[in-house]
Design an enzyme around this catalytic site. Structure first.
Site, PDB file in Angstrom:
ATOM      1  N   HIS A 104      10.976  -9.366 -30.356  1.00 16.64           N
ATOM      2  CA  HIS A 104       9.553  -9.715 -30.452  1.00 16.64           C
ATOM      3  C   HIS A 104       9.335 -11.166 -30.882  1.00 16.64           C
ATOM      4  O   HIS A 104       8.230 -11.681 -30.740  1.00 16.64           O
ATOM      5  CB  HIS A 104       8.841  -8.778 -31.432  1.00 16.64           C
ATOM      6  CG  HIS A 104       8.501  -7.462 -30.827  1.00 16.64           C
ATOM      7  ND1 HIS A 104       7.322  -7.234 -30.165  1.00 16.64           N
ATOM      8  CD2 HIS A 104       9.197  -6.310 -30.752  1.00 16.64           C
ATOM      9  CE1 HIS A 104       7.284  -5.991 -29.729  1.00 16.64           C
ATOM     10  NE2 HIS A 104       8.427  -5.411 -30.074  1.00 16.64           N
ATOM     11  N   ASP A 108       6.399 -11.244 -26.200  1.00 16.26           N
ATOM     12  CA  ASP A 108       5.210 -10.552 -26.673  1.00 16.26           C
ATOM     13  C   ASP A 108       5.217  -9.123 -26.129  1.00 16.26           C
ATOM     14  O   ASP A 108       5.651  -8.883 -24.996  1.00 16.26           O
ATOM     15  CB  ASP A 108       3.962 -11.299 -26.198  1.00 16.26           C
ATOM     16  CG  ASP A 108       2.699 -10.653 -26.702  1.00 16.26           C
ATOM     17  OD1 ASP A 108       2.438 -10.732 -27.917  1.00 16.26           O
ATOM     18  OD2 ASP A 108       1.979 -10.038 -25.886  1.00 16.26           O
TER      19      ASP A 108
END
Length: 133
Positions: A104, A108
């Protein structure tokens, strides 16, 4: 997998390869793994892994990222499963679970899920992949 265990060779410059080129390169790496001639350079520098545990019968799992790669796509065995069709009937259909694990810090969540959905759509309807639609 090789006789000595799992190896993960890196396909380079795949954006310039056809499906046939990818298949030939995978076959070449497979032969090198079986012959014991796969070099460390053949397995270094990857950014994304596709893991096909389905060939070993895996039905579901969560693949783990091999750092410093950014993501890994796990593809599992295709088996007949009960699903509800468009008319509400329970029918048997071939189903395969996919799992995407991604960093992450680099990817995204929206892009990760969009990518996974795109892969699923292309597997469901291979014409999308062949005709790039």
């Amino acid at each position: 997998a090789s006789p000595n265990g799992l190896v993960v060779p890196v396909l380079r410059n795949t954006e310039f390869m056809t499906f046939a080129d990818v298949e030939r390169t995978i076959a070449l790496f497979g032969q090198k793994a079986r012959d014991g001639t796969l070099a460390l350079d053949d397995m270094a520098g990857g950014t994304f892994t596709i893991s096909n545990g389905g060939v070993f019968g895996s039905l579901m799992g969560t693949p783990i990222i091999n750092q410093p790669q950014s993501a890994i796509l796990g593809m599992h065995a295709t088996k007949m499963r009960a699903v509800v069709d468009e008319k509400g009937n329970v029918v048997a259909r071939p189903m395969m679970y996919l799992a995407l694990t991604y960093d992450h810090r680099l990817i995204d969540g929206r892009e990760g899920v969009t990518f996974l959905k795109s892969v699923a759509d292309k597997i469901t309807d291979p014409a999308r992949l062949v005709f790039d639609i």
